[in-house]
Design a protein around this motif. Structure first.
Motif, PDB file in Angstrom:
ATOM      1  N   ALA A  50       1.078  -1.124  -0.001  1.00 47.70           N
ATOM      2  CA  ALA A  50       0.073  -0.167  -0.012  1.00 47.70           C
ATOM      3  C   ALA A  50       0.868   1.260  -0.148  1.00 47.70           C
ATOM      4  N   GLY A  51       0.535   2.116  -0.817  1.00 45.28           N
ATOM      5  CA  GLY A  51       1.417   3.299  -0.962  1.00 45.28           C
ATOM      6  C   GLY A  51       2.599   3.659  -2.198  1.00 45.28           C
ATOM      7  N   ALA A  52       2.591   2.179  -2.629  1.00 44.01           N
ATOM      8  CA  ALA A  52       3.517   1.963  -3.617  1.00 44.01           C
ATOM      9  C   ALA A  52       3.348   2.630  -4.897  1.00 44.01           C
ATOM     10  N   PHE A  53       4.375   3.187  -5.421  1.00 40.89           N
ATOM     11  CA  PHE A  53       4.312   3.694  -6.858  1.00 40.89           C
ATOM     12  C   PHE A  53       5.432   3.023  -7.890  1.00 40.89           C
ATOM     13  N   HIS A  54       5.104   2.275  -8.828  1.00 46.37           N
ATOM     14  CA  HIS A  54       5.978   1.450  -9.510  1.00 46.37           C
ATOM     15  C   HIS A  54       6.154   1.818 -10.988  1.00 46.37           C
TER      16      HIS A  54
ATOM     17  N   PRO B  38      -3.881  -9.624 -13.833  1.00 50.75           N
ATOM     18  CA  PRO B  38      -4.353 -10.361 -12.795  1.00 50.75           C
ATOM     19  C   PRO B  38      -3.456 -10.833 -11.864  1.00 50.75           C
ATOM     20  N   ASP B  39      -4.098 -11.161 -10.730  1.00 52.12           N
ATOM     21  CA  ASP B  39      -3.517 -11.983  -9.640  1.00 52.12           C
ATOM     22  C   ASP B  39      -2.170 -10.852  -8.900  1.00 52.12           C
ATOM     23  N   THR B  40      -2.552  -9.674  -9.023  1.00 45.16           N
ATOM     24  CA  THR B  40      -1.685  -8.776  -8.107  1.00 45.16           C
ATOM     25  C   THR B  40      -2.261  -8.426  -6.923  1.00 45.16           C
ATOM     26  N   ARG B  41      -1.595  -8.353  -5.998  1.00 48.17           N
ATOM     27  CA  ARG B  41      -2.350  -8.140  -4.535  1.00 48.17           C
ATOM     28  C   ARG B  41      -1.504  -6.983  -3.765  1.00 48.17           C
ATOM     29  N   THR B  42      -2.269  -6.254  -2.908  1.00 53.33           N
ATOM     30  CA  THR B  42      -1.751  -5.209  -2.247  1.00 53.33           C
ATOM     31  C   THR B  42      -1.971  -5.493  -0.823  1.00 53.33           C
ATOM     32  N   ILE B  43      -0.774  -5.558   0.059  1.00 57.55           N
ATOM     33  CA  ILE B  43      -0.651  -5.660   1.419  1.00 57.55           C
ATOM     34  C   ILE B  43      -0.243  -4.523   2.147  1.00 57.55           C
ATOM     35  N   GLU B  44      -0.553  -4.059   3.277  1.00 58.31           N
ATOM     36  CA  GLU B  44      -0.233  -3.094   4.025  1.00 58.31           C
ATOM     37  C   GLU B  44       1.449  -3.339   4.530  1.00 58.31           C
ATOM     38  N   PRO B  45       2.066  -2.423   4.470  1.00 61.12           N
ATOM     39  CA  PRO B  45       3.573  -2.515   4.959  1.00 61.12           C
ATOM     40  C   PRO B  45       3.636  -2.825   6.495  1.00 61.12           C
ATOM     41  N   THR B  46       3.212  -4.013   6.948  1.00 57.92           N
ATOM     42  CA  THR B  46       3.253  -4.436   8.399  1.00 57.92           C
ATOM     43  C   THR B  46       3.944  -5.626   8.314  1.00 57.92           C
ATOM     44  N   LEU B  47       4.486  -5.954   9.287  1.00 61.17           N
ATOM     45  CA  LEU B  47       5.251  -7.245   9.551  1.00 61.17           C
ATOM     46  C   LEU B  47       3.827  -8.498   9.681  1.00 61.17           C
ATOM     47  N   ASP B  48       2.744  -8.144  10.026  1.00 55.43           N
ATOM     48  CA  ASP B  48       1.717  -9.143  10.141  1.00 55.43           C
ATOM     49  C   ASP B  48       1.151  -9.307   8.820  1.00 55.43           C
ATOM     50  N   ALA B  49       0.834  -8.196   8.166  1.00 55.85           N
ATOM     51  CA  ALA B  49       0.666  -8.395   6.870  1.00 55.85           C
ATOM     52  C   ALA B  49       1.400  -9.076   5.987  1.00 55.85           C
ATOM     53  N   LEU B  50       2.511  -8.849   5.906  1.00 56.31           N
ATOM     54  CA  LEU B  50       3.469  -9.694   5.290  1.00 56.31           C
ATOM     55  C   LEU B  50       3.527 -11.045   5.686  1.00 56.31           C
ATOM     56  N   GLU B  51       3.502 -11.667   6.740  1.00 56.73           N
ATOM     57  CA  GLU B  51       3.262 -13.119   7.049  1.00 56.73           C
ATOM     58  C   GLU B  51       2.058 -13.571   6.627  1.00 56.73           C
TER      59      GLU B  51
ATOM     60  N   LEU C   8       9.945   1.798   5.662  1.00 52.77           N
ATOM     61  CA  LEU C   8       9.671   0.569   6.069  1.00 52.77           C
ATOM     62  C   LEU C   8       9.714   0.190   7.633  1.00 52.77           C
ATOM     63  N   PRO C   9       8.792  -0.422   8.074  1.00 51.42           N
ATOM     64  CA  PRO C   9       9.033  -0.793   9.463  1.00 51.42           C
ATOM     65  C   PRO C   9      10.350  -1.534   9.736  1.00 51.42           C
ATOM     66  N   ASP C  10      11.026  -1.191  11.065  1.00 50.29           N
ATOM     67  CA  ASP C  10      12.168  -2.096  11.479  1.00 50.29           C
ATOM     68  C   ASP C  10      12.012  -3.439  11.013  1.00 50.29           C
ATOM     69  N   GLY C  11      13.185  -4.033  10.452  1.00 52.83           N
ATOM     70  CA  GLY C  11      13.081  -5.497  10.059  1.00 52.83           C
ATOM     71  C   GLY C  11      11.883  -5.942   9.046  1.00 52.83           C
ATOM     72  N   PHE C  12      11.242  -4.967   8.301  1.00 53.21           N
ATOM     73  CA  PHE C  12      10.466  -5.431   7.404  1.00 53.21           C
ATOM     74  C   PHE C  12      11.166  -6.085   6.024  1.00 53.21           C
ATOM     75  N   LEU C  13      12.275  -5.446   5.642  1.00 51.31           N
ATOM     76  CA  LEU C  13      12.899  -5.836   4.541  1.00 51.31           C
ATOM     77  C   LEU C  13      13.512  -7.322   4.901  1.00 51.31           C
ATOM     78  N   ALA C  14      14.263  -7.427   5.943  1.00 53.86           N
ATOM     79  CA  ALA C  14      14.866  -8.667   6.304  1.00 53.86           C
ATOM     80  C   ALA C  14      13.812  -9.779   6.389  1.00 53.86           C
ATOM     81  N   ARG C  15      12.619  -9.587   6.813  1.00 57.16           N
ATOM     82  CA  ARG C  15      11.593 -10.645   7.155  1.00 57.16           C
ATOM     83  C   ARG C  15      11.070 -10.967   5.649  1.00 57.16           C
ATOM     84  N   ALA C  16      11.020  -9.983   4.890  1.00 60.37           N
ATOM     85  CA  ALA C  16      10.488 -10.206   3.274  1.00 60.37           C
ATOM     86  C   ALA C  16      11.505 -11.084   2.807  1.00 60.37           C
TER      87      ALA C  16
END
Length: 405
Positions: free
Chosen positions: A134-138, A162-175, A200-208
């Motif tokens: 969410a909030g992305a610009f590509h 098709p089959d593109t999905r938006t998630i919130e930039p949170t660790l819970d949403a990522l999981e 990004l939230p702390d640790g978000f990119l590492a968890r991704a």
């Protein structure tokens, strides 16, 4: 041409896809001059593009010297500038020997290439979902737009990919997003420029990175705005705390600052992602042409040789400290010379207008945020000038909002 005449010409001859409040004719360093001879301080840098400012001698000489040799031969052939740039990008990104580079013309095209990479990886595995935040610009092309979740941009052009999905930039949403085990790739901007320079939230990119490895998906980073030195590192994923030591993405897209004003973008792949494309699957007529490649290679060489990344880091910190002391500013976000200035009230559009009237170029990616992305060469005189002009604009906008409240 008078103000009235060029605006008539613009309305008559150009598609109505954006406002054009000034006609600029020349530039030097951090300043541009309009048709009336008025000088403006450019702290937007063509939206994070003009890494060396305007008419920098390195840029000018690179264009002239390569244009006099060889500008274009199509992608049917190789050229030395293309090979030099690809080798430099691999080294700066830290891909190692197995990295590969595809050269294109702009960020949207780079992200379209990355989307095809995601499909090549996911389809044989039965994984078709492509995630973005969410909030992305590509980008504005159909594929890139499909992972740019803004209704005003998307709705007129539906249906999209098709089959593109938006998630919130949170660790819970990522999981949660990876729980179905159908993800081919996730696209992430390490710092979301168009959303207001959001980190990004702390640790978000590492968890991704952990989740994409576990679920056999690609981690694709959009560094169109943050790459090529803009954050004080060559790529934002190299900033401290972004990824654990030794970890790398599968692919990175880049554009903007790499050419310092000359159109160029592309895709860098790491490890397994470098083997996905086969001959004939993708290409670009102008991508990697000798002229663009030589300019970008000389720009990156100059940034490296002159130690400009250190200046980006130093001046970014200096700017954030100075601007944070201004009345009406609640804080700053970003890294290096990609800075979001958070305002106490949602008056960003008025601030931009008053700034332009006062000879300063900035923009407002959000109602309460001003974005600045000045040249990597910026120094004390430009910063002092910016603080003065921006302070005046902020004060004028604040008074105007109080009058109309």
């Amino acid at each position: 041409m008078s103000d009235a005449n060029w605006k008539v010409a613009a309305e008559r001859d150009l598609m109505s896809l954006g406002g054009r409040p000034r006609l600029f004719e020349s530039g030097s360093g951090s300043y541009v001059t309009d048709d009336a001879g008025r000088e403006h301080l450019d702290f937007l840098g063509g939206i994070a593009v003009n890494s060396l400012g305007h008419a920098h001698p390195v840029f000018v000489s690179a264009v002239a010297e390569q244009a006099a040799k060889l500008a274009h031969v199509s992608n049917l052939f190789a050229s030395q500038p293309q090979l030099d740039l690809a080798a430099r990008l691999k080294r700066l990104a830290g891909t190692g020997e197995d990295g590969r580079v595809f050269l294109a013309n702009a960020g949207s095209e780079a992200n379209e290439t990355a989307l095809k990479l995601a499909r090549l990886h996911g389809n044989p595995r039965g994984k078709t979902a492509i995630l973005s935040l969410a909030g992305a610009f590509h980008g504005r092309s159909i594929g890139a737009l499909s992972i740019t979740p803004k209704a005003a941009y998307q709705d007129p052009f539906a249906p999209l990919l098709p089959d593109t999905r938006t998630i919130e930039p949170t660790l819970d949403a990522l999981e949660h997003a990876f729980a179905a085990d159908d993800v081919a790739a996730i696209f992430i901007e390490p710092i979301q420029g168009e959303a207001g320079v959001r980190e990004l939230p702390d640790g978000f990119l590492a968890r991704a990175r952990e989740l994409t490895r576990r679920h056999d998906a690609l981690l694709i980073l959009d560094e169109v705005q943050t790459g090529s030195g803009r954050t004080g590192e060559w790529f934002a994923f190299q900033l401290p705390g972004m990824l654990p030591d030794g970890e790398l993405p599968d692919a990175v897209t880049f554009a903007k600052a790499v050419g310092a004003g000359f159109p160029l973008g592309g895709l860098i792949t790491f490890g397994r992602a470098s083997d996905l494309f086969a001959p004939g699957m993708h290409n670009s007529t102008f991508g990697g042409n000798p002229l663009a490649s030589h300019v970008a290679d000389r720009v990156l060489a100059h940034v490296e040789d002159e130690g400009l990344l250190a200046n980006v880091t130093r001046r970014g910190a200096q700017l954030r400290e100075a601007v944070s002391a201004l009345p009406g500013v609640s804080g700053t976000r970003g890294a290096g010379l990609l800075i979001g200035i958070a305002l106490e009230r949602p008056i960003a559009a008025d601030v931009v207008a008053h700034a332009l009237d006062g000879g300063l170029i900035v923009n407002a990616p959000a109602p309460d945020t001003i974005r600045i992305a000045p040249a990597f060469t910026v120094g004390d005189p430009e910063i002092e000038d910016f603080i003065r002009r921006f302070g005046d604009a902020l004060n004028a906008a604040s008074q105007s909002s109080e009058t109309t409240a």
